[in-house]
Enzyme design. Sequence first.
Site, PDB file in Angstrom:
ATOM      1  N   HIS A   1      40.184  30.245  35.756  1.00  0.00           N
ATOM      2  CA  HIS A   1      40.505  29.813  34.385  1.00  0.00           C
ATOM      3  C   HIS A   1      40.943  28.339  34.357  1.00  0.00           C
ATOM      4  CE1 HIS A   1      41.481  34.259  33.216  1.00  0.00           C
ATOM      5  NE2 HIS A   1      40.191  34.033  33.308  1.00  0.00           N
TER       6      HIS A   1
ATOM      7  N   HIS B   1      42.275  40.667  37.018  1.00  0.00           N
ATOM      8  CA  HIS B   1      41.074  39.868  36.745  1.00  0.00           C
ATOM      9  C   HIS B   1      41.058  38.557  37.522  1.00  0.00           C
ATOM     10  CE1 HIS B   1      41.018  42.468  33.050  1.00  0.00           C
ATOM     11  NE2 HIS B   1      39.750  42.486  33.368  1.00  0.00           N
ATOM     12  N   MET B   2      42.061  38.316  38.321  1.00  0.00           N
ATOM     13  CA  MET B   2      42.113  37.167  39.239  1.00  0.00           C
ATOM     14  C   MET B   2      42.034  35.821  38.526  1.00  0.00           C
ATOM     15  SD  MET B   2      42.259  38.971  41.883  1.00  0.00           S
ATOM     16  CE  MET B   2      42.276  40.734  41.614  1.00  0.00           C
ATOM     17  N   CYS B   3      42.454  35.750  37.291  1.00  0.00           N
ATOM     18  CA  CYS B   3      42.333  34.492  36.529  1.00  0.00           C
ATOM     19  C   CYS B   3      40.895  33.995  36.529  1.00  0.00           C
ATOM     20  CB  CYS B   3      43.269  33.416  37.070  1.00  0.00           C
ATOM     21  SG  CYS B   3      44.994  33.804  36.853  1.00  0.00           S
ATOM     22  N   ALA B   4      39.958  34.928  36.578  1.00  0.00           N
ATOM     23  CA  ALA B   4      38.537  34.577  36.504  1.00  0.00           C
ATOM     24  C   ALA B   4      37.863  35.680  35.696  1.00  0.00           C
ATOM     25  CB  ALA B   4      37.941  34.467  37.895  1.00  0.00           C
TER      26      ALA B   4
END
Lengths: 410, 427
Positions: free
Chosen positions: A119, A357-360
């Site tokens: 992100h 969501h792993m910042c993705a």
Amino acid sequence: MTVQNAWRDDFPALRREIDGQPISYLDNAATTLKPRPVIQAITEYYETNGANIHRGKHRLSEEASDAYEASRMVIARYIGAAANEVVLLRNTSEALNLVASGLGLRPDAYIVGALDAHHSQILPWRRVGRVDLTRVDAHGRLDRDHFRMLLRRRPQVVTLTHCSNVTGVVHPVEELISEVRAACDATVVLDSAQFLPHQRINVHALDVDFMAFSMHKMLGPTGVGCLFGRSELLAKLRPLSVGGGTVDWVDVDGSVDRRIPFRFEAGTPAIASVIGSAAAIRYLESLDDSERHRHADELRAALVGGAVTRPRVQLIGPPNENGRIALVSLRLENGVPAGEVARILSDSYGFMVRSGHMCAQPLVAELADGEILRIAAYLYNDAAEVEGFYQALDELLSWMAPEVVLGANR
Amino acid sequence: MIDSSNFEAVQEEITYAFENTVFFREHMQANRLRPEDIKAPEDLQRIPPTSKAHYRRNFPAGVLAKGYTLNSRDVMRFQSSGTSGDRLNSAILSYDLARRQATGLGVNRRFDELWRPGGRPRICRFAPPNCSDVECATGVSSLEDRTLPDGTLVLTVAHDLLATPEWQIVKALDEIEIYQPDLLVVDPTHFAFLVRCTRRLGRKITSPRKLHIVCGYTLMTRVARRQIEEFMGQEVPIGDMIGMSELGYLGFECHHGRRHINNIDFHVEFIRGGRSVEEGQLGELYVTTIDDCLVPRIRYATGDYFTPLGSSCECGSELPVVRIEGRATHMIQLRDGRIVTPGRVDSVIGDAPWLDLYQLEQSRTGTCTFRYIPNAKAQAREAAALEARLADALAPNEVRLEAVDYISCERSGKFQPCISRIPAEGA
């Protein structure tokens, strides 16, 4: 004792037990643990100095300034840059925001990014222009044809992710940058937060314009993000924050900016953490490269091999060990909640892994359609630990199997 | 004081846990015990207590009984934040939860009409976020997102209670109106906050059905209770629940305002220094589940302290009466070796109509700071009088009063009225 275990002994946090059980730390893509030399460097600064840097003329301030700037040089040397090309910030996100906001782009500026970006490499660019994301294939590799097609639209900026924090895929950034140079005159901004901890880079050989990374993902303390920028580009970049330390002169009518990189470093920085960052790099430099690569190969094989042989998990990313770091993300069968699994793996089995969501989120939504479990190994982990993780996961998933089993009779 | 009323059931539970769970079998074997060694109620104390750490580390493989999985019918899984970070993953059979709830609520006649044959009350929960099994503090969730499989609606609340933004309060009030609950299951500190906000907004908390309120999660202070009672009125029954996420209802408040412990679905012991305490003495509650087929617990040390007060109560219930004292980790440790429980602190403070919220915090050095949020009725003499009472109760330790307009929650979202930074070594 294996070589890996010798490294392990340098990390005091790994001696910790929780509920009488040793811990296995496999969340290294989020942050790494700190070796003793890093902890000692930080402690030494506070125990023997503790003064602020740069403006003081007293002895302690001078010493602290020397140590701070020497650390900048160590970091710069590690990536093949000059010291004035390295801006010391809080984290990779801040570094990328600084570039995005400081390039002076017009609101309709066209920017090409990638779907597998963090992100931090998407959102800052959306604020300043129109962003198209390069597609990835089912295994998370960049769609090169799509990338070339987007380049033909002559973007002003191309943002690249060196290594995905979801799939672990290492992109061929050297080739990609060559393609950018051939197609347009875009500024190339590289997020190397996930790659640099695993392999050294020479920024000039790479021909990148800006590159961001975080020391805490490569054994350093939290609170230090680095931005490399080619000096002529840094000189034109508009600072994100101004204030103490960014100016040479201020009067009632205006001010004179300091030279790069200081004009980007407003306020008192994380002095101890920067000094600790240099200790982290020295620690990495002290390791035998061939041994590190052999060890990383073992970890990759254990991680990928464990994932592809299990029917109850789906590997998000390439089903082989090529062109990736020692990281796998897993989608769990039948909607088993990844967060609950991560919590039980931690509390009952001692495995610290990441879920979510792993910042993705765009990529995770595309490839997994929901939350995933991420296992990211580093130099203090070993293959047996990874195997232990998979055994724990197998056992736990068997308890969470969808079939209904009758309870014991009483 | 050893309760022998359900000893045969305890023996059965021990045998069942030994034969069907890996952890308890190993626990017994490590102490060279077998179920048949527990012949009399006194023998129970030969079994070392089990703890939250045991059940956390061994979940699910070591503590779920043979034949069950986490997806077996009627199994409810949950993750609790615990108190002060002592979190737990566990599971419970829905009908065990219902059985314990029925026993608990059975002591209070004002809750009788809540349960009708064939019907299930509509329940709204307003409690710390991590107690709610749903991510309710994100602010983007819908009413449907926050409706649990059993129909309970979880209302939104911020992790830091006093920093809850107004839109979130309005959302909670709107959803109560829409949902029309019979029962509000609340954390009393949280609900007292909601009550203050509701009053300020000129709104009401009502339902076309008869509302009941069950308070749990943290100690119900008299200050919180006063505010809830004043706002909701005498017609709304309020009951204080003694409970734990992993066990459900351990007891309840009767219609005469006394707390009864559930010694029908549990075998209960009150222990201090390894021995059962006498009536009137402080002891940690150990529970042994009765007829828990999923996660039988034997001599489970709850970390909660009570003073048993006997079994006679004018309400007519035979469940033993207790006084809630609080958790070991929240007790104030005085320099002379005495401890002051959160329950005792609360009795010193009383219902204090001049304050809205309080928290007594003991630092690592032993000094106590009493922070309170005064309201419009506050006058200097009341604070001075309370300062004198607290100084007396906490002597020889020093206590300092601070009027503030904000007190933070712990990260789990729970608000503890009494906390000590001195590591607890058992009360």
